[in-house]
Each structure stands twice: as structure tokens, then as C-alpha cells.
Design an enzyme around this catalytic site. Structure first.
Site, PDB file in Angstrom:
ATOM      1  N   GLY A  60      15.519  13.090   9.812  1.00  0.00           N
ATOM      2  CA  GLY A  60      14.696  14.206   9.336  1.00  0.00           C
ATOM      3  C   GLY A  60      14.034  15.247  10.138  1.00  0.00           C
ATOM      4  O   GLY A  60      14.841  16.169  10.452  1.00  0.00           O
ATOM      5  N   GLY A  61      12.852  15.276  10.555  1.00  0.00           N
ATOM      6  CA  GLY A  61      12.360  16.437  11.441  1.00  0.00           C
ATOM      7  C   GLY A  61      13.175  16.618  12.719  1.00  0.00           C
ATOM      8  O   GLY A  61      13.097  18.130  13.004  1.00  0.00           O
ATOM      9  N   GLU A  66      16.670   3.275   5.350  1.00  0.00           N
ATOM     10  CA  GLU A  66      15.500   3.890   5.507  1.00  0.00           C
ATOM     11  C   GLU A  66      14.110   2.988   5.365  1.00  0.00           C
ATOM     12  O   GLU A  66      13.907   3.100   4.170  1.00  0.00           O
ATOM     13  CB  GLU A  66      15.393   5.384   4.899  1.00  0.00           C
ATOM     14  CG  GLU A  66      16.487   6.396   5.747  1.00  0.00           C
ATOM     15  CD  GLU A  66      16.064   7.674   5.329  1.00  0.00           C
ATOM     16  OE1 GLU A  66      15.686   8.508   6.075  1.00  0.00           O
ATOM     17  OE2 GLU A  66      15.602   8.146   4.146  1.00  0.00           O
ATOM     18  N   HIS A 123      16.953   8.893  -2.170  1.00  0.00           N
ATOM     19  CA  HIS A 123      15.859   8.866  -1.092  1.00  0.00           C
ATOM     20  C   HIS A 123      14.816   8.310  -1.478  1.00  0.00           C
ATOM     21  O   HIS A 123      14.374   8.610  -2.597  1.00  0.00           O
ATOM     22  CB  HIS A 123      16.074  10.236  -0.439  1.00  0.00           C
ATOM     23  CG  HIS A 123      15.176  10.464   0.882  1.00  0.00           C
ATOM     24  ND1 HIS A 123      13.672  10.452   0.943  1.00  0.00           N
ATOM     25  CD2 HIS A 123      15.556  10.441   2.082  1.00  0.00           C
ATOM     26  CE1 HIS A 123      13.269  10.432   2.200  1.00  0.00           C
ATOM     27  NE2 HIS A 123      14.558  10.531   2.845  1.00  0.00           N
TER      28      HIS A 123
END
Length: 243
Positions: A226-227, A167, A98
Site C-alpha cells: 500500500g503506502g 491481507e 480487497h
């Protein structure tokens, strides 16, 4: 038809107690929304390693992932967690490389390759992350950067046993996102550089508002979120494609 995969990356969030509370609420909300979730969808959450044991509270189809793992098999590597240890806890996926690991912990493509090899050796599916910075994007170096990362991170790797997540670093946690068309363009390039049957995820400010459009793209097979995966209701909305 290939599977669609959605993986929530919790990063360094939630205590053990909060994780158990999440699964307790998720179990109930999943039952209420089960009929809205495509049967061809696989989904997982990548927990902080210390919270993996809380996954036993999960009673749904949700799978277990981790955010990192060691490139070493075992031995005197203080603080490391091996693939064998993770497999024993029924971990299915490991996020590897990542951008935050690369940026803050100086992980290289060589490290990513070694971890990927370890994951495959131990029957864990590696989710190998690639992506360009804002500077690289603005300099129109996206293809060059992605090609270099793929070449080195996936060297001597069986591509039938790996997932690649694109990403764009400039879209992680910023509220910015590549348009579905931009994401598709890069994911198509990744497929061309690797294998036509490769599973490719898109990550970068994925939300319930844009996930359906992203998943409608020809070369996007899922999402790394993610969030939006931290709250039970928003995660369920992702799985039902906001239905």
C-alpha cells in the site's frame, strides 16, 4: 523457478498529473537501480481507474494493474468499468475483493467470484484478496474465515490463472504487520486449501524493512503493497529488497 510478484496498490491517491510525475521519476530511478532488481521479479502498480491512461508515460518493465473491475461484461451498468475496457488499455492485473471493497461497498464472496470469472475470461490476472478482521484473529478464527472466503470466492475458478493475496485486515494501514512466521503459516494454509502451484502474495503494512524477510518464506511468492508504493524512492527500495 516461479516468479516473484510485487504489486503496489495506490488506493484513492494521486491525480492524473501526479501520476505522470511519478512515472517520469520512476523511469529515471529504475535505470539507476536496474541491476539491483532480480530478473525473476514481476512488478506492477494498481492505479485509480481514471489515471490508467497516464501509464503510457512508463518506459520500464513495470506492469499495469487496477484496484477493481465490474462483474458484468457490458451494458447498462452506470459507472462500471468492464474487463474488456481494461484489457484494451493493457491492464495485466486486477485486484478483486480487497477488504476495503468488502467493508465500504459491501462486496460479497459472490461478487468477488463473478469479477474473478470476468477477469479470467478477458485474460486479466485476478488478484483475489482474503483476510480476517482483528476480532476474528483474536478469536482464533483465521483458518475458518480464510477457508470460507477461498471456497466461495474461487468457486469454479481455474487456479492456474489466479493470484491470491492474504491481507490480515488488522494489518492494513495500521503500521501493524503479521510476523513473517505468522504470514507464512496462513499462506501455507491457503496453499493447502487450493493448489501447490498457486501464486500467493502477502499484504498488510509491507515496507522496505520487512519485505525481504516476508519473501524468504516458503509459501509467500510476493507482496501487495500500500503506502510504500506511493513514493518513487520507497517503491524502488521494495523492488531492490532495500539494497
Amino acid at each position: 523457478m516461479s516468479k516473484t510478484i510485487i504489486i503496489g496498490n495506490w488506493k484513492m491517491n494521486k491525480t492524473f498529473t501526479q501520476t505522470k510525475e511519478f512515472f517520469s521519476a520512476f523511469n529515471q530511478l529504475y535505470i539507476e537501480n536496474k541491476n539491483k532488481i532480480n530478473q525473476n521479479l514481476d512488478f506492477a502498480v494498481a492505479l485509480p481507474a481514471i489515471n490508467v491512461a497516464a501509464f503510457s508515460k512508463n518506459t520500464t518493465k513495470l506492469e499495469l494493474a487496477v484496484q477493481n473491475m465490474s462483474q458484468f461484461e457490458k451494458g447498462a451498468y452506470t459507472g462500471e468499468i468492464s474487463a474488456q475496457m481494461l484489457l484494451d488499455l493493457n491492464v495485466k492485473y486486477a485486484i478483486i475483493g480487497h477488504s476495503e471493497r468488502r467493508q465500504y461497498f459491501k462486496e460479497t464472496d459472490l461478487d468477488v467470484n463473478a469479477k474473478t470469472q470476468q477477469a479470467i475470461k478477458n485474460n486479466i490476472i485476478p488478484v483475489v484478496c482474503v483476510g480476517e478482521t482483528l476480532e476474528e484473529y483474536e478469536a482464533q478464527k483465521t483458518s475458518q474465515v480464510i477457508e470460507y472466503q477461498l471456497k466461495n470466492s474461487l468457486k469454479d475458478v481455474d487456479l492456474s490463472k489466479v493470484i491470491v493475496a492474504y491481507e490480515p485486515i488488522w494489518a492494513i494501514g495500521t503500521g501493524k504487520t503479521a510476523t513473517p512466521e505468522q504470514a507464512q503459516q496462513v499462506c501455507k494454509f491457503i496453499r493447502k486449501q487450493t493448489n501447490k502451484n498457486l501464486t500467493i502474495l502477502y499484504g498488510g503494512s509491507v515496507s522496505q524493512e520487512n519485505i525481504e524477510q516476508l519473501l524468504n518464506q516458503a509459501d509467500i511468492n510476493g507482496a501487495l503493497v500500500g503506502g510504500a508504493s506511493l513514493k518513487v524512492d520507497s517503491f524502488i527500495k521494495l523492488l531492490t529488497l532495500n539494497k
